[in-house]
Scaffold this motif. Sequence first.
Motif, short mmCIF file in Angstrom:
data_model
loop_
_atom_site.label_atom_id
_atom_site.label_comp_id
_atom_site.label_asym_id
_atom_site.label_seq_id
_atom_site.Cartn_x
_atom_site.Cartn_y
_atom_site.Cartn_z
N ALA A 157 34.48 25.07 41.90
CA ALA A 157 35.05 25.99 40.90
C ALA A 157 35.33 27.36 41.51
O ALA A 157 36.39 27.96 41.24
CB ALA A 157 34.11 26.11 39.70
N ARG A 158 34.42 27.86 42.33
CA ARG A 158 34.62 29.17 42.96
C ARG A 158 35.82 29.14 43.92
O ARG A 158 36.64 30.05 43.95
CB ARG A 158 33.36 29.61 43.72
CG ARG A 158 32.19 29.94 42.83
CD ARG A 158 31.04 30.62 43.59
NE ARG A 158 30.56 29.89 44.75
CZ ARG A 158 29.59 28.98 44.74
NH1 ARG A 158 29.00 28.65 43.60
NH2 ARG A 158 29.20 28.39 45.86
N ILE A 159 35.91 28.06 44.71
CA ILE A 159 37.02 27.92 45.66
C ILE A 159 38.35 27.87 44.92
O ILE A 159 39.28 28.61 45.25
CB ILE A 159 36.85 26.64 46.52
CG1 ILE A 159 35.64 26.77 47.45
CG2 ILE A 159 38.12 26.36 47.33
CD1 ILE A 159 35.21 25.45 48.09
N LEU A 160 38.45 27.01 43.91
CA LEU A 160 39.71 26.84 43.18
C LEU A 160 40.10 28.09 42.42
O LEU A 160 41.29 28.44 42.36
CB LEU A 160 39.63 25.62 42.26
CG LEU A 160 39.51 24.27 42.98
CD1 LEU A 160 39.34 23.15 41.97
CD2 LEU A 160 40.68 24.01 43.92
N ALA A 161 39.12 28.78 41.84
CA ALA A 161 39.42 30.02 41.12
C ALA A 161 39.99 31.08 42.07
O ALA A 161 40.98 31.74 41.73
CB ALA A 161 38.16 30.55 40.43
N GLN A 162 39.40 31.22 43.25
CA GLN A 162 39.91 32.20 44.20
C GLN A 162 41.28 31.78 44.75
O GLN A 162 42.15 32.62 44.92
CB GLN A 162 38.90 32.39 45.35
CG GLN A 162 39.27 33.51 46.30
CD GLN A 162 39.31 34.86 45.61
OE1 GLN A 162 38.37 35.25 44.93
NE2 GLN A 162 40.41 35.57 45.75
N TRP A 163 41.45 30.50 45.01
CA TRP A 163 42.75 30.00 45.50
C TRP A 163 43.84 30.28 44.46
O TRP A 163 44.92 30.75 44.81
CB TRP A 163 42.66 28.51 45.81
CG TRP A 163 43.95 27.91 46.28
CD1 TRP A 163 44.84 27.18 45.56
CD2 TRP A 163 44.53 28.05 47.58
NE1 TRP A 163 45.92 26.82 46.33
CE2 TRP A 163 45.76 27.35 47.57
CE3 TRP A 163 44.13 28.68 48.76
CZ2 TRP A 163 46.58 27.26 48.70
CZ3 TRP A 163 44.94 28.59 49.88
CH2 TRP A 163 46.15 27.90 49.85
N GLU A 164 43.56 29.99 43.20
CA GLU A 164 44.54 30.24 42.15
C GLU A 164 44.84 31.72 41.99
O GLU A 164 45.99 32.12 41.80
CB GLU A 164 44.04 29.66 40.82
CG GLU A 164 44.10 28.14 40.80
CD GLU A 164 43.49 27.52 39.54
OE1 GLU A 164 43.38 28.23 38.52
OE2 GLU A 164 43.12 26.34 39.59
N GLN A 165 43.80 32.55 42.11
CA GLN A 165 44.00 34.00 42.01
C GLN A 165 44.90 34.49 43.13
O GLN A 165 45.75 35.35 42.94
CB GLN A 165 42.65 34.70 42.07
CG GLN A 165 42.74 36.20 41.86
CD GLN A 165 41.36 36.84 41.86
OE1 GLN A 165 40.33 36.19 41.76
NE2 GLN A 165 41.35 38.15 41.96
N ASP A 166 44.74 33.94 44.32
CA ASP A 166 45.57 34.32 45.48
C ASP A 166 47.01 33.85 45.33
O ASP A 166 47.91 34.40 45.94
CB ASP A 166 45.00 33.69 46.76
CG ASP A 166 43.88 34.51 47.35
OD1 ASP A 166 43.32 35.37 46.66
OD2 ASP A 166 43.55 34.26 48.54
N HIS A 167 47.24 32.78 44.55
CA HIS A 167 48.57 32.16 44.48
C HIS A 167 49.21 32.27 43.11
O HIS A 167 49.94 31.39 42.69
CB HIS A 167 48.46 30.69 44.92
CG HIS A 167 48.17 30.58 46.38
ND1 HIS A 167 46.88 30.61 46.87
CD2 HIS A 167 48.98 30.48 47.44
CE1 HIS A 167 46.92 30.53 48.19
NE2 HIS A 167 48.18 30.45 48.55
N VAL A 168 48.92 33.37 42.41
CA VAL A 168 49.54 33.60 41.10
C VAL A 168 50.82 34.37 41.30
O VAL A 168 50.98 35.17 42.14
CB VAL A 168 48.58 34.35 40.17
CG1 VAL A 168 49.28 34.77 38.90
CG2 VAL A 168 47.39 33.50 39.86
#
Length: 157
Positions: free
Chosen positions: A146-157
């Motif tokens: 969850a932490r990895i995916l949340a940060q990845w999504e934040q970087d790719h918005v």
Amino acid sequence: MIVLESIEQTERLAVIIGETAKASDNLVLTGDLGAGKTTLTKGIAKGLGIEQMIKSPTYTIIREYPQGRIPLYHMDVYRVESGAADLGLDEYFEGDGFSVIEWGNLLKEALPVDYLEMLIEKDPTDLDKRLVSFKAFGRQAEALEARILAQWEQDHV
């Protein structure tokens, strides 16, 4: 599934993993030869604040890098044919660092109880791309994912 379209994206995902890892998190890297497991580990080390050169532990099985935010335990169990339970890996899995296990799927019953598996596949239509998927085994692994995916999504918005 995450599609990594360049080495830069692969490195960014790896850095995110290192930045979000916590002590006693375990990541099993699964993929064919040349899929990018060691490249990912180098980026993970960077995300942990480790500046030392990362080498593949193919023949040593385990390399320890204690100088980051938390220690990195980099394992390559490709050559471990039997006796994995006798290697004392559980001390690393439950320790104060982040364990990254290349070819960890080969450990079978010696796998940690709680781990996140990261499957890295070459895109059959574009060999420069990688397809990444996660499978969590346990609550701690679910939290890491969850932490990895949340940060990845934040970087790719």
